[in-house]
Scaffold this motif. Structure first.
Motif, PDB file in Angstrom:
ATOM      1  N   GLY A 131      -1.669 -42.257  -6.077  1.00 15.61           N
ATOM      2  CA  GLY A 131      -1.430 -41.012  -6.796  1.00 15.61           C
ATOM      3  C   GLY A 131      -2.417 -40.814  -7.932  1.00 15.61           C
ATOM      4  N   VAL A 132      -2.654 -41.879  -8.680  1.00 15.86           N
ATOM      5  CA  VAL A 132      -3.612 -41.802  -9.788  1.00 15.86           C
ATOM      6  C   VAL A 132      -5.009 -41.493  -9.250  1.00 15.86           C
ATOM      7  CG1 VAL A 132      -4.753 -43.147 -11.605  1.00 15.86           C
ATOM      8  CG2 VAL A 132      -2.275 -43.318 -11.301  1.00 15.86           C
ATOM      9  N   TRP A 133      -5.361 -42.126  -8.147  1.00 16.48           N
ATOM     10  CA  TRP A 133      -6.677 -41.904  -7.546  1.00 16.48           C
ATOM     11  C   TRP A 133      -6.860 -40.431  -7.154  1.00 16.48           C
ATOM     12  CZ3 TRP A 133     -10.539 -45.054  -8.013  1.00 16.48           C
ATOM     13  CH2 TRP A 133     -11.674 -44.903  -7.210  1.00 16.48           C
ATOM     14  N   ASN A 134      -5.772 -39.791  -6.742  1.00 16.08           N
ATOM     15  CA  ASN A 134      -5.808 -38.385  -6.303  1.00 16.08           C
ATOM     16  C   ASN A 134      -5.480 -37.400  -7.429  1.00 16.08           C
ATOM     17  OD1 ASN A 134      -6.465 -38.899  -3.626  1.00 16.08           O
ATOM     18  ND2 ASN A 134      -4.324 -39.253  -3.060  1.00 16.08           N
ATOM     19  N   ALA A 135      -5.544 -37.858  -8.662  1.00  8.71           N
ATOM     20  CA  ALA A 135      -5.035 -37.054  -9.789  1.00  8.71           C
ATOM     21  C   ALA A 135      -5.622 -35.643  -9.842  1.00  8.71           C
ATOM     22  CB  ALA A 135      -5.302 -37.779 -11.105  1.00  8.71           C
ATOM     23  N   TYR A 136      -6.917 -35.523  -9.748  1.00 14.12           N
ATOM     24  CA  TYR A 136      -7.540 -34.195  -9.878  1.00 14.12           C
ATOM     25  C   TYR A 136      -7.090 -33.281  -8.734  1.00 14.12           C
ATOM     26  CZ  TYR A 136     -10.973 -30.464  -9.807  1.00 14.12           C
ATOM     27  OH  TYR A 136     -11.567 -29.231  -9.769  1.00 14.12           O
ATOM     28  N   ASP A 137      -7.115 -33.796  -7.515  1.00 13.19           N
ATOM     29  CA  ASP A 137      -6.712 -32.977  -6.360  1.00 13.19           C
ATOM     30  C   ASP A 137      -5.240 -32.547  -6.472  1.00 13.19           C
ATOM     31  OD1 ASP A 137      -9.221 -33.131  -5.257  1.00 13.19           O
ATOM     32  OD2 ASP A 137      -8.753 -34.890  -4.032  1.00 13.19           O
ATOM     33  N   ILE A 138      -4.414 -33.453  -6.976  1.00 20.41           N
ATOM     34  CA  ILE A 138      -2.994 -33.128  -7.177  1.00 20.41           C
ATOM     35  C   ILE A 138      -2.862 -32.023  -8.234  1.00 20.41           C
ATOM     36  CG2 ILE A 138      -0.842 -34.031  -8.176  1.00 20.41           C
ATOM     37  CD1 ILE A 138      -1.554 -36.721  -6.726  1.00 20.41           C
ATOM     38  N   ALA A 139      -3.599 -32.191  -9.328  1.00 19.17           N
ATOM     39  CA  ALA A 139      -3.514 -31.210 -10.426  1.00 19.17           C
ATOM     40  C   ALA A 139      -3.984 -29.826  -9.983  1.00 19.17           C
ATOM     41  CB  ALA A 139      -4.325 -31.692 -11.620  1.00 19.17           C
ATOM     42  N   LYS A 140      -4.904 -29.784  -9.020  1.00 16.51           N
ATOM     43  CA  LYS A 140      -5.451 -28.505  -8.541  1.00 16.51           C
ATOM     44  C   LYS A 140      -4.711 -27.960  -7.322  1.00 16.51           C
ATOM     45  CE  LYS A 140      -8.955 -26.633  -9.597  1.00 16.51           C
ATOM     46  NZ  LYS A 140      -9.146 -25.497 -10.532  1.00 16.51           N
ATOM     47  N   SER A 141      -3.706 -28.680  -6.830  1.00 16.70           N
ATOM     48  CA  SER A 141      -3.131 -28.340  -5.530  1.00 16.70           C
ATOM     49  C   SER A 141      -2.230 -27.119  -5.545  1.00 16.70           C
ATOM     50  CB  SER A 141      -2.351 -29.540  -4.971  1.00 16.70           C
ATOM     51  OG  SER A 141      -1.316 -29.883  -5.870  1.00 16.70           O
ATOM     52  N   SER A 142      -1.794 -26.695  -6.727  1.00 14.85           N
ATOM     53  CA  SER A 142      -0.928 -25.512  -6.822  1.00 14.85           C
ATOM     54  C   SER A 142      -1.024 -24.950  -8.238  1.00 14.85           C
ATOM     55  CB  SER A 142       0.525 -25.895  -6.531  1.00 14.85           C
ATOM     56  OG  SER A 142       1.400 -24.886  -7.002  1.00 14.85           O
ATOM     57  N   PRO A 143      -0.995 -23.623  -8.361  1.00 13.09           N
ATOM     58  CA  PRO A 143      -0.980 -23.049  -9.718  1.00 13.09           C
ATOM     59  C   PRO A 143       0.301 -23.384 -10.479  1.00 13.09           C
ATOM     60  CG  PRO A 143      -0.775 -21.321  -8.045  1.00 13.09           C
ATOM     61  CD  PRO A 143      -1.072 -22.589  -7.313  1.00 13.09           C
ATOM     62  N   ARG A 144       1.263 -23.927  -9.765  1.00 10.41           N
ATOM     63  CA  ARG A 144       2.500 -24.341 -10.443  1.00 10.41           C
ATOM     64  C   ARG A 144       2.311 -25.607 -11.279  1.00 10.41           C
ATOM     65  NH1 ARG A 144       7.344 -22.175  -8.246  1.00 10.41           N
ATOM     66  NH2 ARG A 144       7.117 -21.263  -6.182  1.00 10.41           N
ATOM     67  N   VAL A 145       1.304 -26.394 -10.981  1.00  7.53           N
ATOM     68  CA  VAL A 145       1.166 -27.687 -11.681  1.00  7.53           C
ATOM     69  C   VAL A 145       0.861 -27.432 -13.156  1.00  7.53           C
ATOM     70  CG1 VAL A 145      -0.094 -29.856 -11.853  1.00  7.53           C
ATOM     71  CG2 VAL A 145       0.431 -28.900  -9.597  1.00  7.53           C
ATOM     72  N   ALA A 146       1.764 -27.910 -14.014  1.00  9.75           N
ATOM     73  CA  ALA A 146       1.605 -27.714 -15.457  1.00  9.75           C
ATOM     74  C   ALA A 146       1.045 -28.951 -16.127  1.00  9.75           C
ATOM     75  CB  ALA A 146       2.949 -27.367 -16.085  1.00  9.75           C
ATOM     76  N   ALA A 147       1.292 -30.111 -15.523  1.00 11.70           N
ATOM     77  CA  ALA A 147       0.862 -31.354 -16.167  1.00 11.70           C
ATOM     78  C   ALA A 147       0.853 -32.495 -15.157  1.00 11.70           C
ATOM     79  CB  ALA A 147       1.812 -31.705 -17.322  1.00 11.70           C
ATOM     80  N   ILE A 148       0.020 -33.482 -15.459  1.00 10.75           N
ATOM     81  CA  ILE A 148       0.093 -34.742 -14.740  1.00 10.75           C
ATOM     82  C   ILE A 148       0.447 -35.842 -15.741  1.00 10.75           C
ATOM     83  CG2 ILE A 148      -1.364 -34.149 -12.770  1.00 10.75           C
ATOM     84  CD1 ILE A 148      -3.734 -35.388 -14.183  1.00 10.75           C
ATOM     85  N   ILE A 149       1.195 -36.806 -15.248  1.00 13.05           N
ATOM     86  CA  ILE A 149       1.794 -37.819 -16.132  1.00 13.05           C
ATOM     87  C   ILE A 149       1.679 -39.182 -15.455  1.00 13.05           C
ATOM     88  CG2 ILE A 149       3.931 -38.508 -17.323  1.00 13.05           C
ATOM     89  CD1 ILE A 149       4.644 -35.355 -16.243  1.00 13.05           C
ATOM     90  N   PRO A 150       1.094 -40.177 -16.114  1.00  9.27           N
ATOM     91  CA  PRO A 150       1.063 -41.499 -15.489  1.00  9.27           C
ATOM     92  C   PRO A 150       2.450 -42.124 -15.468  1.00  9.27           C
ATOM     93  CG  PRO A 150       0.231 -41.634 -17.726  1.00  9.27           C
ATOM     94  CD  PRO A 150       0.492 -40.175 -17.456  1.00  9.27           C
ATOM     95  N   GLY A 151       2.745 -42.868 -14.419  1.00 10.39           N
ATOM     96  CA  GLY A 151       3.995 -43.615 -14.385  1.00 10.39           C
ATOM     97  C   GLY A 151       3.897 -44.809 -15.311  1.00 10.39           C
ATOM     98  N   GLY A 152       5.032 -45.399 -15.628  1.00  9.58           N
ATOM     99  CA  GLY A 152       5.034 -46.587 -16.471  1.00  9.58           C
ATOM    100  C   GLY A 152       5.364 -47.816 -15.653  1.00  9.58           C
ATOM    101  N   GLU A 153       6.653 -48.050 -15.504  1.00 10.73           N
ATOM    102  CA  GLU A 153       7.103 -49.266 -14.819  1.00 10.73           C
ATOM    103  C   GLU A 153       6.679 -49.288 -13.349  1.00 10.73           C
ATOM    104  OE1 GLU A 153       8.313 -51.488 -16.688  1.00 10.73           O
ATOM    105  OE2 GLU A 153       8.597 -50.195 -18.443  1.00 10.73           O
ATOM    106  N   ASP A 154       6.887 -48.160 -12.655  1.00 12.26           N
ATOM    107  CA  ASP A 154       6.545 -48.121 -11.230  1.00 12.26           C
ATOM    108  C   ASP A 154       5.056 -48.335 -11.013  1.00 12.26           C
ATOM    109  OD1 ASP A 154       9.024 -47.590  -9.811  1.00 12.26           O
ATOM    110  OD2 ASP A 154       9.052 -45.715 -10.917  1.00 12.26           O
ATOM    111  N   LEU A 155       4.254 -47.718 -11.865  1.00 11.10           N
ATOM    112  CA  LEU A 155       2.806 -47.861 -11.720  1.00 11.10           C
ATOM    113  C   LEU A 155       2.372 -49.297 -12.002  1.00 11.10           C
ATOM    114  CD1 LEU A 155       0.106 -46.558 -11.128  1.00 11.10           C
ATOM    115  CD2 LEU A 155      -0.008 -45.804 -13.509  1.00 11.10           C
ATOM    116  N   ALA A 156       2.959 -49.898 -13.033  1.00 10.68           N
ATOM    117  CA  ALA A 156       2.637 -51.297 -13.341  1.00 10.68           C
ATOM    118  C   ALA A 156       2.966 -52.183 -12.142  1.00 10.68           C
ATOM    119  CB  ALA A 156       3.402 -51.753 -14.582  1.00 10.68           C
ATOM    120  N   ALA A 157       4.092 -51.908 -11.502  1.00  7.68           N
ATOM    121  CA  ALA A 157       4.479 -52.698 -10.334  1.00  7.68           C
ATOM    122  C   ALA A 157       3.478 -52.491  -9.195  1.00  7.68           C
ATOM    123  CB  ALA A 157       5.887 -52.314  -9.883  1.00  7.68           C
ATOM    124  N   ASP A 158       3.075 -51.235  -8.987  1.00  6.32           N
ATOM    125  CA  ASP A 158       2.130 -50.951  -7.903  1.00  6.32           C
ATOM    126  C   ASP A 158       0.764 -51.572  -8.181  1.00  6.32           C
ATOM    127  OD1 ASP A 158       1.841 -49.623  -5.349  1.00  6.32           O
ATOM    128  OD2 ASP A 158       0.419 -48.279  -6.334  1.00  6.32           O
TER     129      ASP A 158
END
Lengths: 292, 93
Positions: A131-158
């Motif tokens: 998800g982090v790797w795709n951050a820009y594409d995710i942020a641009k994927s819909s005009p609805r996207v207001a923000a991107i947010i890194p995960g905490g615990e789940d991301l650390a686990a991944d």
């Protein structure tokens, strides 16, 4: 402003009804991790009714739905979207297609509910390396996207690591996401600070994310709100300097001049832009609708 | 024996502050029983709210037991609806 967005457990009437009184900029009524699997049905009804009641002061109101990898998210949307909330916080977003799936379902429910299609924003939680790797594409994927947010615990686990006091494991992720967010024209909001009694640690982390350019932070305890606001609130000196810069730029424009100097420093367009932003954060200038 | 088909008890809510625990079971006629901190003062209002929610759901006759710990109207309504939907789904819910 989205300096602070406070999580409210979706099955806790006390927090759901009074959470807005703690003064955060936004609220996240949580149907995901804060709710036991056995209580998903009761929390969904409770959150829906609290949303219908609509007493949230001036807070931006969002709901964290269950992930699209569960069989719960469509029921979550069906219950809450007709209440005309500001946005959904969507967990474990990994690809633009996931956002488009959400977009499609949101549009369907909005149209059926008499809500302007596109009203509901999407706040994307990026909780995996993919998800982090795709951050820009995710942020641009819909005009609805207001923000991107890194995960905490789940991301650390991944990432096969743990949350540290210094935040080493998230440092590069945070740097990457601010670039992706700014390039895509969306907000960058930070993950929660889990050690609720560590005020000094929270302040250090907020100073760091602010220096990177983050717009704000997710909050899990009301006591964290004033500390974050304090870091994000410009000092009197910063406000005075910003006012001088804007006045000087206005005078220069009236006299047909380009760049001018304030306190020995050249003032050009980016400097004025930053000064305006300082005054918005100080509450001196009203916040403009973001040009998206 | 004419044992009622729905004798199971479905519950929703908690006994935490500002919440209530609602239990619903089958009955020959609608019945409401209230206990807890505001039972005496707000009995009429609580009964009215429960009746409204059950009517909206076109509920069959049930007995509703509420243990209240200061739930406001909106919370009470949500808990009654959740308990009734669980009751309707049957004992496995």
């Amino acid at each position: 402003m989205r300096r602070t967005m406070l999580y409210l457990p979706g099955n806790n009437p006390n927090m759901l009804t009074r959470g807005y009184l703690f003064g955060s900029d936004g609220l996240i009524l949580d149907l995901e991790d804060a709710v036991a699997v056995s209580e998903k049905d009761t929390a969904r009804i409770l959150v829906r009714d609290i949303l219908r009641r609509g007493e949230f002061g001036s807070c931006e109101v969002t709901v964290r739905i269950n992930g699209v990898d569960t069989d719960l998210w469509r029921d979550d949307l069906a219950a809450i979207i007709p209440c005309k909330i500001d946005g959904i916080r969507a967990p474990k977003i990994e690809s633009p297609q996931t956002v488009r799936d959400l977009d499609e379902e949101l549009s369907r429910i909005e149209a059926a509910s008499g809500i302007e299609v596109g009203h509901t924003k999407i706040f994307c939680l990026l909780e995996t390396a993919f998800g982090v790797w795709n951050a820009y594409d995710i942020a641009k994927s819909s005009p609805r996207v207001a923000a991107i947010i890194p995960g905490g615990e789940d991301l650390a686990a991944d990432l096969r690591t743990n949350r540290s006091a210094e935040g080493t494991e998230l440092e590069w992720v945070r740097r990457m996401l601010i670039i992706a967010a700014r390039a895509a024209g969306v907000d960058a909001l930070d993950t929660v600070f889990p050690r609720v009694a560590d005020d000094d640690g929270l302040r250090r982390e907020v100073e760091f994310i602010k220096s990177l350019g983050y717009d704000g932070k997710s909050v899990i305890h009301p006591n964290q709100i004033p500390i974050i606001h304090d870091v994000y609130t410009p000092t009197e000196k910063e406000v005075e300097t910003a006012k001088k810069i804007i006045q000087a730029a206005k005078d220069a424009a009236e006299r047909g001049l380009g760049a001018v100097s304030v306190d020995g420093r050249m003032v050009d367009v980016p400097v004025v832009k930053r000064a305006e932003f300082t005054l918005v954060r100080a509450g001196v200038l009203p916040e403009q609708e973001k040009g998206r | 024996m004419n044992e009622p088909a729905t004798t199971h008890v479905a519950q929703a809510g908690t006994l935490e502050s500002m919440d209530c625990l609602v239990s619903i079971t089958g009955a020959g006629a609608r019945a409401i029983e209230i206990s807890g901190s505001s039972a005496a003062r707000f009995k009429g209002a609580i009964e009215k709210k429960i009746g409204e929610v059950l009517d909206t759901l076109s509920a069959k006759p049930v007995k509703v037991t509420v243990q209240d710990n200061g739930a406001i109207d909106v919370v009470l309504g949500a808990r009654v609806e959740a308990a009734y939907r669980r009751f309707e789904r049957g004992p496995s819910a």
